[in-house]
Design an enzyme around this catalytic site. Structure first.
Site, mmCIF file in Angstrom:
data_model
loop_
_atom_site.group_PDB
_atom_site.id
_atom_site.type_symbol
_atom_site.label_atom_id
_atom_site.label_comp_id
_atom_site.label_asym_id
_atom_site.label_seq_id
_atom_site.Cartn_x
_atom_site.Cartn_y
_atom_site.Cartn_z
ATOM 1 N N THR A 238 0.879 -0.881 -0.316
ATOM 2 C CA THR A 238 -0.124 0.382 -0.252
ATOM 3 C C THR A 238 0.505 1.099 0.396
ATOM 4 O O THR A 238 0.316 2.582 0.228
ATOM 5 C CB THR A 238 -0.918 0.256 1.411
ATOM 6 O OG1 THR A 238 -0.044 0.221 2.612
ATOM 7 C CG2 THR A 238 -1.640 -1.254 1.321
ATOM 8 N N ALA A 239 2.620 1.190 -0.136
ATOM 9 C CA ALA A 239 3.278 1.894 -0.502
ATOM 10 C C ALA A 239 3.608 2.674 -1.787
ATOM 11 O O ALA A 239 2.635 3.908 -1.414
ATOM 12 C CB ALA A 239 4.697 1.468 0.757
ATOM 13 N N ARG A 240 4.554 2.178 -2.761
ATOM 14 C CA ARG A 240 4.667 2.851 -3.348
ATOM 15 C C ARG A 240 4.693 1.134 -4.403
ATOM 16 O O ARG A 240 5.476 0.707 -4.453
ATOM 17 C CB ARG A 240 5.619 3.495 -3.814
ATOM 18 C CG ARG A 240 4.913 5.187 -3.030
ATOM 19 C CD ARG A 240 4.230 5.299 -4.524
ATOM 20 N NE ARG A 240 3.723 7.043 -4.005
ATOM 21 C CZ ARG A 240 3.119 7.484 -3.364
ATOM 22 N NH1 ARG A 240 2.028 6.754 -2.879
ATOM 23 N NH2 ARG A 240 2.744 8.877 -3.057
ATOM 24 N N ASP A 264 -2.053 -1.989 -3.938
ATOM 25 C CA ASP A 264 -2.964 -0.949 -3.864
ATOM 26 C C ASP A 264 -2.481 -0.006 -4.557
ATOM 27 O O ASP A 264 -2.681 1.245 -5.096
ATOM 28 C CB ASP A 264 -3.105 -0.033 -2.531
ATOM 29 C CG ASP A 264 -4.680 1.242 -2.868
ATOM 30 O OD1 ASP A 264 -5.370 0.919 -3.145
ATOM 31 O OD2 ASP A 264 -3.692 2.141 -2.123
ATOM 32 N N GLU A 269 1.205 3.125 -12.544
ATOM 33 C CA GLU A 269 -0.076 3.890 -12.345
ATOM 34 C C GLU A 269 -0.513 4.561 -12.972
ATOM 35 O O GLU A 269 0.690 5.524 -12.647
ATOM 36 C CB GLU A 269 -0.644 2.927 -10.908
ATOM 37 C CG GLU A 269 0.150 4.216 -10.011
ATOM 38 C CD GLU A 269 0.100 4.253 -8.385
ATOM 39 O OE1 GLU A 269 0.158 2.871 -8.265
ATOM 40 O OE2 GLU A 269 -0.569 5.482 -7.688
ATOM 41 N N HIS A 288 -5.177 2.522 -5.717
ATOM 42 C CA HIS A 288 -4.767 3.112 -4.774
ATOM 43 C C HIS A 288 -5.343 3.610 -3.829
ATOM 44 O O HIS A 288 -5.913 5.406 -4.747
ATOM 45 C CB HIS A 288 -3.755 4.439 -5.814
ATOM 46 C CG HIS A 288 -2.843 5.535 -5.324
ATOM 47 N ND1 HIS A 288 -1.758 5.270 -5.552
ATOM 48 C CD2 HIS A 288 -2.589 5.524 -3.773
ATOM 49 C CE1 HIS A 288 -0.748 6.057 -4.714
ATOM 50 N NE2 HIS A 288 -0.988 6.076 -3.524
ATOM 51 N N GLY A 290 -5.783 4.050 -0.075
ATOM 52 C CA GLY A 290 -5.369 3.907 0.606
ATOM 53 C C GLY A 290 -5.721 5.635 1.391
ATOM 54 O O GLY A 290 -6.460 4.961 3.013
ATOM 55 N N SER A 291 -5.507 6.463 1.223
ATOM 56 C CA SER A 291 -6.303 7.483 1.627
ATOM 57 C C SER A 291 -8.352 7.982 1.242
ATOM 58 O O SER A 291 -7.835 9.189 1.753
ATOM 59 C CB SER A 291 -5.467 8.917 1.409
ATOM 60 O OG SER A 291 -5.125 9.498 -0.020
HETATM 61 C C1 DGY Z 1 0.456 9.625 -0.787
HETATM 62 O O1 DGY Z 1 -0.354 10.492 0.398
HETATM 63 O O2 DGY Z 1 0.963 9.810 -0.739
HETATM 64 C C2 DGY Z 1 -1.053 8.935 -0.997
HETATM 65 O O3 DGY Z 1 -0.103 8.138 -1.657
HETATM 66 C C3 DGY Z 1 -2.333 9.893 -1.875
HETATM 67 O O4 DGY Z 1 -1.538 10.466 -2.488
#
Ligand code: DGY
Length: 322
Positions: A238-240, A264, A269, A288, A290-291
């Protein structure tokens, strides 16, 4: 603030955030939410003092160098700042901020969703129901992996990693982690620290990635490291996407070394992700997210605004990264 500073807002933001922005700033809003090209980013920055942008805007060294001199601050609506060349910003004297903390809960939720989706074969199950191919139930039907009590390995025990650990403890999981620096024992809550990635990986029934994208983390989960995983382990990211070597992970998902993955985030992407991720049944994918809750997106916007407000009051923004 006597005269309202001018801000270029690169994406459509939540209503409450845009309202607060409009109260205190002269804003160039992106009403259609179209993704601007790098040339457009440079052009639209003219006559503005600040840019409020997201991780979708690639402010690489060249784009940063081309920004007009009036731009004094880039307030990111993101915790990750890998889309911004911080050195180039610093060279131009541009302050850069991010939005830490406020998205840890929502991202941890998505990490747990990815773990469960992968472990319990959510892609296959969902496809069966949706495609009207579910015709029977039997004791051996679609058996997944139970994660309760298993080992949960975390790469990167920062804010999101720590909240995810807390949630995983709710499944009685044993927490293991690797981080640049060991946490203070008061923050470990019994988590087992590994001073090498290989040792962590070998101890992870579920391996969850929470480290930022930087030159040290690109391709970090490669074939050699994957070979240390217990057979059939689950990988969560869920990071990059850049932290994963796609070819290596896909090979491992195909030969069963990795039992399943919950992802995610992806290399290239959104539109050019590795096609195998769309095809493999043992991969649970999300775009993507996550947030992506109203509460968190509002909080990210307000945090970005707090940074801008501080800057234009002549104070140091709390979340300055460059
Ligand atoms: C972040 O805040 O880095 C998330 O991946 C959404 O941009």
């Amino acid at each position: 603030m006597s005269q309202q500073p001018k801000i270029f807002v690169t994406r459509k933001l939540p209503l409450a955030v845009e309202r607060r922005l409009a109260k205190n700033y002269q804003c160039d809003f992106n009403t259609t939410d179209r993704l601007y090209t790098q040339d457009e980013l440079v052009d639209r920055s003219v006559d503005n003092e600040a840019i409020l942008c997201c991780h979708t805007e690639q402010l690489d060294a060249d784009t940063m160098a081309r920004l007009p001199e009036e731009i004094k601050i880039i307030a990111n609506f993101s915790v990750g700042v890998d889309h911004c060349n911080l050195e180039a910003a610093a060279n131009k004297g541009i302050v850069v901020t991010n939005t830490p903390d406020v998205l840890s809960d929502s991202t941890a939720e998505i990490a747990i969703l990815c773990m469960l989706g992968a472990a319990r074969r959510a892609t296959e199950g969902s496809n069966l129901v949706r495609n009207d191919q579910w015709h029977d139930w039997s004791p051996t039907f679609m058996l997944g992996k139970q994660i309760t009590g298993k080992r949960f390995g975390i790469i990167g025990m920062g804010r999101v990693g720590q909240v995810t650990a807390k949630r995983a403890r709710g499944f009685d999981m044993e927490i293991h982690y690797h981080n640049r620096n060991r946490l203070d024992p008061s923050l470990e809550h019994g988590a087992i620290y590994h001073d090498s990635l290989e040792s962590l990986i070998a101890s992870s029934d579920v391996l969850s990635i929470h480290c930022p994208n930087n030159p040290d983390s690109v391709g970090l989960l490669n074939a050699e490291r994957i070979s240390h995983l217990p057979d059939g382990a689950i990988v969560v990211n869920t990071a990059r996407g850049t932290v994963v070597d796609d070819e290596a992970l896909i090979a491992a998902l195909k030969n069963g070394k990795v039992g399943a993955a919950g992802l995610d985030v992806f290399n290239n992407e959104p539109s050019e992700i590795h096609p195998a991720y769309r095809e493999l049944d043992n991969v649970f994918v999300l775009p993507h997210l996550g947030s992506a809750t109203e509460q968190t997106r509002d909080a990210m916007g307000f945090r970005a605004l707090d940074n801008l407000d501080a800057f234009f009051r002549g104070e140091a923004p709390g979340d300055r990264v460059a």
